[in-house]
Scaffold this motif. Sequence first.
Motif, PDB file in Angstrom:
ATOM      1  N   TYR A 161       0.727  -1.229  -0.038  1.00  0.00           N
ATOM      2  CA  TYR A 161       0.036  -0.072  -0.268  1.00  0.00           C
ATOM      3  C   TYR A 161       1.004   1.217  -0.061  1.00  0.00           C
ATOM      4  O   TYR A 161       1.662   1.262   0.985  1.00  0.00           O
ATOM      5  CB  TYR A 161      -1.016  -0.067   1.195  1.00  0.00           C
ATOM      6  CG  TYR A 161      -2.041  -0.936   1.087  1.00  0.00           C
ATOM      7  CD1 TYR A 161      -3.281  -0.665   0.111  1.00  0.00           C
ATOM      8  CD2 TYR A 161      -2.177  -2.110   1.838  1.00  0.00           C
ATOM      9  CE1 TYR A 161      -4.225  -1.606  -0.055  1.00  0.00           C
ATOM     10  CE2 TYR A 161      -3.191  -3.105   1.733  1.00  0.00           C
ATOM     11  CZ  TYR A 161      -4.103  -2.736   0.724  1.00  0.00           C
ATOM     12  OH  TYR A 161      -5.153  -3.959   0.480  1.00  0.00           O
ATOM     13  N   SER A 163       2.308   5.069   0.358  1.00  0.00           N
ATOM     14  CA  SER A 163       2.038   6.164   1.321  1.00  0.00           C
ATOM     15  C   SER A 163       1.753   7.222   0.503  1.00  0.00           C
ATOM     16  O   SER A 163       1.625   7.529  -0.541  1.00  0.00           O
ATOM     17  CB  SER A 163       3.278   6.451   2.095  1.00  0.00           C
ATOM     18  OG  SER A 163       4.213   7.116   1.202  1.00  0.00           O
ATOM     19  N   LYS A 190      -0.054   5.906   5.147  1.00  0.00           N
ATOM     20  CA  LYS A 190      -0.370   4.734   4.261  1.00  0.00           C
ATOM     21  C   LYS A 190      -1.868   5.053   3.369  1.00  0.00           C
ATOM     22  O   LYS A 190      -2.623   5.603   4.151  1.00  0.00           O
ATOM     23  CB  LYS A 190      -0.406   3.313   4.569  1.00  0.00           C
ATOM     24  CG  LYS A 190       0.827   2.980   5.245  1.00  0.00           C
ATOM     25  CD  LYS A 190       1.971   2.516   3.922  1.00  0.00           C
ATOM     26  CE  LYS A 190       3.185   2.080   4.563  1.00  0.00           C
ATOM     27  NZ  LYS A 190       4.115   1.786   3.311  1.00  0.00           N
TER      28      LYS A 190
END
Length: 221
Positions: A161, A163, A190
């Motif tokens: 994932y 940021s 994130k």
Amino acid sequence: MVNKRVLVGYGIDVDAVSNHINTTHGGKPNLMNISRGVFGATRGVERLLKLYERKGIKASWYIPGHSIETFPEEMAKIRDTGHEIGLHGYTHEFPSDLSREQLETILVKTIDILTNFCHGEKPKGFTAPAWKNSPDQIELLEKLGIGYDHSFMHDDFQAYYASTGRDEVVLTDYAKEPTEWMVPMKHAQKTGVVEIPASWTLDDWPPLQYMPDRPNSVSLS
């Protein structure tokens, strides 16, 4: 014995003419490079499609809006053979050089172009031209409903994932006392945008692209 399944993703950027009209830096367009861009959009695309058909491969093609609107018949062959088409700017402009407002305008426009071109199917992914990323990029992709990005290099092949891109870094400034810039980076929050890592090592542009104004280009050593 454990059987492992290895998945390989193939990504193609159909910059065509757009890349070469973006990098003139206010000068006259290089007609040789534009000619090469036309070749890429016509002969290059055609040959890659035939190769992938022979090998049974489906790939992800990141196509600037300029390429779709300039070469609609050639780009339709990519669409109609079942390959994914993702976002890649309009004229291969660099997100790092854009304001947040400019980047959002380009994303909204190109999402609309690709959605209409793909018969109502909204693009799922984005690759930043030249991988020159903007600190606003991931936030805007999430805001506009784009599921993944392919522009950062935090990992080699493991998706993660992304940021927000707003990591806080203090630049080394020799004009200041070292105690002012000896500071660790603060990691950004994130998001829900999945990052499919990029890699210059696996990209064919650096070793294969001949550039007359750059010494030692096309070095295969």
